[in-house]
Motif scaffolding. Structure first.
Motif, PDB file in Angstrom:
ATOM      1  N   LYS A 110      17.658   4.704 -11.933  1.00 12.47           N
ATOM      2  CA  LYS A 110      16.664   3.687 -11.585  1.00 12.47           C
ATOM      3  C   LYS A 110      15.908   4.083 -10.316  1.00 12.47           C
ATOM      4  N   SER A 111      16.638   4.636  -9.347  1.00 18.23           N
ATOM      5  CA  SER A 111      16.024   5.056  -8.094  1.00 18.23           C
ATOM      6  C   SER A 111      15.014   6.183  -8.319  1.00 18.23           C
ATOM      7  N   LEU A 112      15.382   7.160  -9.152  1.00 11.16           N
ATOM      8  CA  LEU A 112      14.487   8.284  -9.434  1.00 11.16           C
ATOM      9  C   LEU A 112      13.263   7.823 -10.224  1.00 11.16           C
ATOM     10  N   ALA A 113      13.456   6.833 -11.109  1.00  6.72           N
ATOM     11  CA  ALA A 113      12.324   6.285 -11.860  1.00  6.72           C
ATOM     12  C   ALA A 113      11.351   5.597 -10.908  1.00  6.72           C
ATOM     13  N   GLY A 114      11.896   4.887  -9.914  1.00  3.98           N
ATOM     14  CA  GLY A 114      11.061   4.230  -8.912  1.00  3.98           C
ATOM     15  C   GLY A 114      10.321   5.247  -8.061  1.00  3.98           C
ATOM     16  N   LEU A 115      11.009   6.356  -7.749  1.00  5.19           N
ATOM     17  CA  LEU A 115      10.394   7.419  -6.958  1.00  5.19           C
ATOM     18  C   LEU A 115       9.246   8.066  -7.726  1.00  5.19           C
ATOM     19  N   SER A 116       9.454   8.255  -9.020  1.00  2.00           N
ATOM     20  CA  SER A 116       8.418   8.845  -9.866  1.00  2.00           C
ATOM     21  C   SER A 116       7.199   7.920  -9.945  1.00  2.00           C
ATOM     22  N   LYS A 117       7.452   6.624 -10.067  1.00  2.67           N
ATOM     23  CA  LYS A 117       6.362   5.644 -10.102  1.00  2.67           C
ATOM     24  C   LYS A 117       5.582   5.668  -8.793  1.00  2.67           C
ATOM     25  N   TYR A 118       6.319   5.764  -7.687  1.00  7.49           N
ATOM     26  CA  TYR A 118       5.684   5.800  -6.371  1.00  7.49           C
ATOM     27  C   TYR A 118       4.826   7.057  -6.222  1.00  7.49           C
ATOM     28  N   HIS A 119       5.335   8.182  -6.726  1.00 13.42           N
ATOM     29  CA  HIS A 119       4.577   9.438  -6.648  1.00 13.42           C
ATOM     30  C   HIS A 119       3.274   9.333  -7.449  1.00 13.42           C
ATOM     31  N   ASN A 120       3.345   8.700  -8.607  1.00 13.36           N
ATOM     32  CA  ASN A 120       2.133   8.504  -9.414  1.00 13.36           C
ATOM     33  C   ASN A 120       1.109   7.649  -8.672  1.00 13.36           C
ATOM     34  N   GLN A 121       1.609   6.656  -7.937  1.00 10.51           N
ATOM     35  CA  GLN A 121       0.716   5.798  -7.148  1.00 10.51           C
ATOM     36  C   GLN A 121       0.045   6.601  -6.031  1.00 10.51           C
ATOM     37  N   ILE A 122       0.802   7.512  -5.426  1.00  8.81           N
ATOM     38  CA  ILE A 122       0.244   8.363  -4.368  1.00  8.81           C
ATOM     39  C   ILE A 122      -0.870   9.242  -4.941  1.00  8.81           C
ATOM     40  N   ALA A 175      -7.868  -3.263  -4.850  1.00  6.67           N
ATOM     41  CA  ALA A 175      -8.764  -2.102  -4.808  1.00  6.67           C
ATOM     42  C   ALA A 175      -8.017  -0.831  -4.431  1.00  6.67           C
ATOM     43  N   TYR A 176      -6.985  -0.970  -3.602  1.00 11.32           N
ATOM     44  CA  TYR A 176      -6.183   0.187  -3.197  1.00 11.32           C
ATOM     45  C   TYR A 176      -5.021   0.454  -4.159  1.00 11.32           C
ATOM     46  N   GLY A 177      -4.893  -0.386  -5.185  1.00  8.81           N
ATOM     47  CA  GLY A 177      -3.825  -0.186  -6.162  1.00  8.81           C
ATOM     48  C   GLY A 177      -2.442  -0.366  -5.580  1.00  8.81           C
ATOM     49  N   VAL A 178      -2.304  -1.275  -4.619  1.00 12.66           N
ATOM     50  CA  VAL A 178      -1.008  -1.494  -3.969  1.00 12.66           C
ATOM     51  C   VAL A 178      -0.078  -2.259  -4.907  1.00 12.66           C
ATOM     52  N   THR A 179       1.009  -1.616  -5.312  1.00 17.40           N
ATOM     53  CA  THR A 179       2.012  -2.271  -6.159  1.00 17.40           C
ATOM     54  C   THR A 179       3.398  -2.248  -5.515  1.00 17.40           C
ATOM     55  N   GLY A 180       3.480  -1.634  -4.348  1.00 17.01           N
ATOM     56  CA  GLY A 180       4.739  -1.585  -3.615  1.00 17.01           C
ATOM     57  C   GLY A 180       4.458  -1.528  -2.126  1.00 17.01           C
ATOM     58  N   ILE A 181       5.326  -2.150  -1.348  1.00 22.14           N
ATOM     59  CA  ILE A 181       5.172  -2.157   0.110  1.00 22.14           C
ATOM     60  C   ILE A 181       6.463  -1.722   0.773  1.00 22.14           C
ATOM     61  N   PRO A 182       6.371  -1.203   2.022  1.00 23.85           N
ATOM     62  CA  PRO A 182       5.174  -1.108   2.850  1.00 23.85           C
ATOM     63  C   PRO A 182       4.214  -0.032   2.331  1.00 23.85           C
ATOM     64  N   ARG A 183       2.949  -0.257   2.622  1.00 26.64           N
ATOM     65  CA  ARG A 183       1.896   0.701   2.273  1.00 26.64           C
ATOM     66  C   ARG A 183       1.012   0.868   3.502  1.00 26.64           C
TER      67      ARG A 183
END
Length: 334
Positions: free
Chosen positions: A174-186, A294-302
């Motif tokens: 689950k943690s790695l899936a979250g990390l992958s999602k975060y990387h896609n957001q970056i 507009a910034y596509g923020v789906t997780g914080i902190p950002r």
């Protein structure tokens, strides 16, 4: 004879009842340089208190209680550590709160699993996630597979409770899936770099409203956060240090809360109580605010860095706790 029969039946009932009763978890902790006279066992999922343990005359936290098998958090009043608890465990913890994670050592039944968690926390704190997140998608995916394989090998190479191993693998997945999602957001956020920043016009904690255009001619470092967000609060001490270091420089530090309207007063009180610096703003529609979307923020902190002309330098900037932030600010401001 009848009396003896009744006594025998009663004795059999007592033995049967005791056999069915499951032993509680037994836990004790010796904490040097402790941060308080109580420690709390918290539910890992919702943060709710499961048990509060006070210190005794011998300077030991000691208790016995029933638990549902799984991962919990131990909170000493200042810092947290994960624990794997189950009934029948007889856990003893020794640690020094001044050297929190590194000093944790468990003994007794359940110590293997909990020492694994403590050692993993130290390893994870040293892992270079910044470099990992800076990779392109192909290299990132490759490194993620390597990390998963290495983590699974560690779990399988030790004599650990099979239930713990299964749960830990699930949590790591689950943690790695979250990390992958975060990387896609970056990767998506980086596409905004160099373009004109979306604007905002939000309530200022000191009164009135503040818009992005008010900072024209200065760099703007934005922290998107909320009072309920643990990782956001964890960045506050580092943010204060960065604000202090660049005080008087051509930069404004702006914090935008996306707390919901019902927590407006909580936000106001938190900012005052914690003596938060910079410019403290309250977004108009929390996650649905135009600037946030507009910034596509789906997780914080950002964190967002904007230049004096209003163009985006980094749509997903380094955190205050990262040395990369000060390196970038030094290059821009000196």
């Amino acid at each position: 004879m009848r009396k003896q029969f009744v006594i025998a039946v009663f004795a059999l009932f007592v033995v049967s009842a005791n056999a069915q009763k499951k032993p509680n978890l037994s836990f004790q902790a010796e904490i040097a340089n402790r941060n308080g006279d109580t420690i709390k066992i918290l539910n890992r999922n919702d943060g709710k208190e499961v048990r509060k343990i006070g210190i005794n005359k011998q300077g030991i936290f000691k208790d016995s209680f029933a638990v549902e098998e799984g991962i919990y958090m131990l909170f000493d009043g200042k810092e947290y550590t994960q624990m794997y608890l189950k009934n029948s465990y007889n856990l003893k913890l020794k640690m020094d709160a001044k050297n929190f994670d590194e000093s944790i050592v468990y003994s007794g039944a359940g110590s293997n699993e909990n020492n694994y968690l403590a050692q993993s926390a130290v390893s994870e704190s040293k892992y270079d996630y910044n470099s990992l997140l800076a990779l392109n998608k192909e290299e990132f995916d490759k490194r993620l597979v390597e990390k998963k394989t290495a983590d699974n090998l560690k779990l399988d190479s030790k004599k650990l409770d099979p239930n713990f191993v299964a749960l830990q693998k699930k949590n790591e997945e689950k943690s790695l899936a979250g990390l992958s999602k975060y990387h896609n957001q970056i990767l998506e956020a980086n596409k905004l770099n160099g373009s004109a920043s979306p604007t905002f016009d939000y309530e200022n904690h000191k009164g009135g409203k503040t818009k992005l255009e008010d900072f024209k001619g200065k760099f703007v470092y934005i922290d998107v956060w909320a009072t309920w967000c643990g990782p956001c609060r964890a960045e506050i001490p580092s943010l204060k240090k960065v604000e202090e270091k660049y005080h008087g420089k051509n930069i404004e530090f702006v914090s935008i809360s996306i707390d919901t309207a019902k927590d407006h007063e909580k936000w106001k009180g938190f900012v005052t109580e914690k003596q938060l610096g910079g410019v403290q703003l309250f977004a108009d529609k929390d996650w649905s605010s135009d600037f946030i979307k507009a910034y596509g923020v789906t997780g914080i902190p950002r964190f967002i860095l904007i230049d004096p002309s209003g163009k985006i330098v980094k749509a997903d900037a380094a955190r205050p706790s990262s040395p990369d932030l000060q390196k970038q600010l030094d290059s821009l401001l000196n």
